[in-house]
Design a protein around this motif. Structure first.
Motif, PDB file in Angstrom:
ATOM      1  N   ARG A   1       1.158  -1.551   0.717  1.00  0.00           N
ATOM      2  CA  ARG A   1       0.034   0.003   0.185  1.00  0.00           C
ATOM      3  C   ARG A   1       0.958   1.360  -0.082  1.00  0.00           C
ATOM      4  N   PHE A   2       1.601   1.410   0.513  1.00  0.00           N
ATOM      5  CA  PHE A   2       3.087   2.125   1.224  1.00  0.00           C
ATOM      6  C   PHE A   2       3.146   2.664  -0.802  1.00  0.00           C
ATOM      7  N   ILE A   3       3.897   1.716  -1.173  1.00  0.00           N
ATOM      8  CA  ILE A   3       4.679   1.281  -2.567  1.00  0.00           C
ATOM      9  C   ILE A   3       3.807   1.906  -3.396  1.00  0.00           C
ATOM     10  N   PHE A   4       2.081   1.513  -3.152  1.00  0.00           N
ATOM     11  CA  PHE A   4       1.751   2.389  -4.638  1.00  0.00           C
ATOM     12  C   PHE A   4       1.934   3.690  -4.393  1.00  0.00           C
ATOM     13  N   ASN A   5       0.696   4.139  -3.161  1.00  0.00           N
ATOM     14  CA  ASN A   5       0.254   5.740  -2.753  1.00  0.00           C
ATOM     15  C   ASN A   5       1.775   6.183  -3.139  1.00  0.00           C
ATOM     16  N   SER A   6       3.168   5.625  -2.623  1.00  0.00           N
ATOM     17  CA  SER A   6       3.947   7.021  -3.554  1.00  0.00           C
ATOM     18  C   SER A   6       4.912   7.074  -4.560  1.00  0.00           C
ATOM     19  N   TYR A   7       4.352   5.670  -4.896  1.00  0.00           N
ATOM     20  CA  TYR A   7       4.559   6.035  -7.005  1.00  0.00           C
ATOM     21  C   TYR A   7       3.106   6.757  -7.644  1.00  0.00           C
ATOM     22  N   SER A   8       1.694   6.821  -6.527  1.00  0.00           N
ATOM     23  CA  SER A   8       0.530   7.845  -7.192  1.00  0.00           C
ATOM     24  C   SER A   8       1.377   9.057  -6.726  1.00  0.00           C
ATOM     25  N   GLY A   9       2.373   8.752  -5.818  1.00  0.00           N
ATOM     26  CA  GLY A   9       2.621  10.357  -5.281  1.00  0.00           C
ATOM     27  C   GLY A   9       3.185  11.010  -6.692  1.00  0.00           C
ATOM     28  N   ILE A  10       4.317  10.062  -6.633  1.00  0.00           N
ATOM     29  CA  ILE A  10       4.883  10.604  -8.170  1.00  0.00           C
ATOM     30  C   ILE A  10       4.242  11.193  -9.196  1.00  0.00           C
ATOM     31  N   ARG A  11       3.410  10.726  -9.841  1.00  0.00           N
ATOM     32  CA  ARG A  11       2.083  10.502 -10.850  1.00  0.00           C
ATOM     33  C   ARG A  11       1.532  11.918 -10.325  1.00  0.00           C
ATOM     34  N   VAL A  12       1.271  12.458  -9.487  1.00  0.00           N
ATOM     35  CA  VAL A  12       0.611  13.450  -9.107  1.00  0.00           C
ATOM     36  C   VAL A  12       1.417  14.654  -9.129  1.00  0.00           C
ATOM     37  N   LEU A  13       2.713  14.504  -8.163  1.00  0.00           N
ATOM     38  CA  LEU A  13       3.637  15.629  -8.225  1.00  0.00           C
ATOM     39  C   LEU A  13       3.993  16.423  -9.951  1.00  0.00           C
ATOM     40  N   ALA A  14       4.430  15.321 -10.908  1.00  0.00           N
ATOM     41  CA  ALA A  14       4.566  15.525 -12.335  1.00  0.00           C
ATOM     42  C   ALA A  14       3.673  16.027 -12.337  1.00  0.00           C
ATOM     43  N   ARG A  15       1.829  16.241 -12.100  1.00  0.00           N
ATOM     44  CA  ARG A  15       1.328  16.670 -12.785  1.00  0.00           C
ATOM     45  C   ARG A  15       1.256  17.995 -12.386  1.00  0.00           C
ATOM     46  N   THR A  16       1.642  18.361 -11.088  1.00  0.00           N
ATOM     47  CA  THR A  16       2.338  19.876 -10.740  1.00  0.00           C
ATOM     48  C   THR A  16       3.064  20.437 -11.824  1.00  0.00           C
TER      49      THR A  16
ATOM     50  N   ASP B   1      13.973  12.680  -6.341  1.00  0.00           N
ATOM     51  CA  ASP B   1      14.775  11.166  -5.862  1.00  0.00           C
ATOM     52  C   ASP B   1      14.860  11.061  -4.178  1.00  0.00           C
ATOM     53  N   ASP B   2      14.920  11.985  -3.882  1.00  0.00           N
ATOM     54  CA  ASP B   2      14.168  12.435  -2.510  1.00  0.00           C
ATOM     55  C   ASP B   2      12.582  11.560  -1.990  1.00  0.00           C
ATOM     56  N   ILE B   3      12.094  11.480  -2.514  1.00  0.00           N
ATOM     57  CA  ILE B   3      11.233  10.393  -2.945  1.00  0.00           C
ATOM     58  C   ILE B   3      11.155   9.299  -3.172  1.00  0.00           C
ATOM     59  N   VAL B   4      12.330   8.794  -3.560  1.00  0.00           N
ATOM     60  CA  VAL B   4      12.324   7.560  -3.699  1.00  0.00           C
ATOM     61  C   VAL B   4      12.821   6.545  -3.027  1.00  0.00           C
ATOM     62  N   LYS B   5      14.594   8.057  -2.505  1.00  0.00           N
ATOM     63  CA  LYS B   5      15.151   7.506  -1.548  1.00  0.00           C
ATOM     64  C   LYS B   5      14.954   7.006  -0.693  1.00  0.00           C
ATOM     65  N   ALA B   6      14.097   7.833   0.185  1.00  0.00           N
ATOM     66  CA  ALA B   6      12.405   7.729   1.282  1.00  0.00           C
ATOM     67  C   ALA B   6      11.832   6.206   1.166  1.00  0.00           C
ATOM     68  N   VAL B   7      11.749   6.336   0.373  1.00  0.00           N
ATOM     69  CA  VAL B   7      10.734   4.654   0.049  1.00  0.00           C
ATOM     70  C   VAL B   7      11.532   3.343  -0.235  1.00  0.00           C
ATOM     71  N   PHE B   8      13.069   3.853  -0.702  1.00  0.00           N
ATOM     72  CA  PHE B   8      13.627   2.090  -0.066  1.00  0.00           C
ATOM     73  C   PHE B   8      14.270   2.844   0.290  1.00  0.00           C
ATOM     74  N   SER B   9      14.044   3.383   1.067  1.00  0.00           N
ATOM     75  CA  SER B   9      15.063   3.290   2.430  1.00  0.00           C
ATOM     76  C   SER B   9      13.583   2.076   3.868  1.00  0.00           C
ATOM     77  N   ILE B  10      12.800   2.051   3.335  1.00  0.00           N
ATOM     78  CA  ILE B  10      12.046   1.511   3.895  1.00  0.00           C
ATOM     79  C   ILE B  10      12.549   0.293   4.032  1.00  0.00           C
ATOM     80  N   LEU B  11      12.067  -0.156   2.465  1.00  0.00           N
ATOM     81  CA  LEU B  11      12.421  -1.914   2.017  1.00  0.00           C
ATOM     82  C   LEU B  11      13.893  -2.308   2.420  1.00  0.00           C
TER      83      LEU B  11
END
Length: 193
Positions: free
Chosen positions: A159-174, A183-193
C-alpha cells in the motif's frame, strides 16, 4: 446493409487515452475527440456511445495495459526490489522528460472524476485493489528472496509503495521539474524496503 467500420477500435481508444490524459475529461470537447481521433461524430457515437462511455472504455484499456506491464515485470523479476526501483526511476524520468506534464491517467481521472462519477470511481477502486495485490505479491516474493525487509507487513508495504508511486505521478502533474525532489522521495521509499 450495415456499413462496416473503417477504423480500428483499439487504435481509436489509444488516441482517446492520449487526448483525455492530456486535457482531462472536462477539458476535452466532443469536437476535440472528433478531430483528434479522425472520426466522424456518427462513427464515434455509433461505436463508443457518448463521451462518458468513451472515457470509461479508454480508462479501462489504460488500466489493463498498465497493470499487465507492471505485473509482468514483477513476476519475471529475479530481484523485486531492484525492479520496483526501476519502475520508480521510470516514473521519475517520465515526469521530468514529458513536455506536457501528464502524470498518470488513472490518478488524474481519480482526482478529476471519482468523487462525482460512480463508474469511474469503481474503475479507480478496482485498479487500486488490483495494484495492491500485484505489489503485495511482489513484496512477499522480495521478502522470501531476502531483498526486502520482513520487518513490515507485505500488504502494508504494498500500500505504501503504490501510494508513493501514485504521489510521484500527482507531483508530475503539478509541473515539478526538480529531479532532487523526486530522488528524495524514491530514496525515502526504498530506505523502508
Amino acid at each position: 446493409m450495415a456499413r462496416t467500420k473503417e477504423f480500428n477500435e483499439d487504435k481509436a481508444l489509444d488516441k482517446a487515452i492520449e487526448i483525455f490524459w492530456h486535457k482531462g475529461y472536462n477539458g476535452t470537447s466532443a469536437q476535440d475527440l472528433v478531430t483528434y481521433l479522425g472520426l466522424s461524430r456518427s462513427s464515434l457515437y455509433d461505436t463508443f456511445g457518448d463521451k462518458q462511455k468513451l472515457f470509461s472504455k479508454s480508462l479501462q484499456r489504460y488500466q489493463k495495459q498498465a497493470q499487465e506491464t507492471v505485473k509482468d515485470l514483477l513476476e519475471k523479476s529475479d530481484n523485486v526490489k531492484k525492479t520496483l526501483h526501476d519502475i520508480f526511476k521510470q516514473a521519475v524520468l517520465e515526469s521530468l522528460e514529458n513536455r506536457i506534464t501528464k502524470g498518470c491517467f488513472m490518478v488524474n481521472s481519480s482526482v478529476e472524476l471519482a468523487m462525482h462519477d460512480e463508474e469511474i470511481a469503481k474503475i479507480v477502486k478496482d485498479n487500486s485493489k488490483t495494484m495492491e495485490e500485484v505489489f503485495t505479491n511482489a513484496v512477499k516474493k522480495g521478502q522470501e528472496a531476502g531483498h526486502i525487509s520482513k520487518q513490515q507487513d507485505a500488504r502494508g508495504l504494498a500500500r505504501f509503495i503504490f501510494n508513493s508511486y501514485s504521489g510521484i505521478r500527482v507531483l508530475a502533474r503539478t509541473g515539478e521539474r526538480d529531479k532532487q525532489v523526486y530522488d528524495d522521495i524514491v530514496k525515502a521509499v526504498f530506505s523502508i524496503l
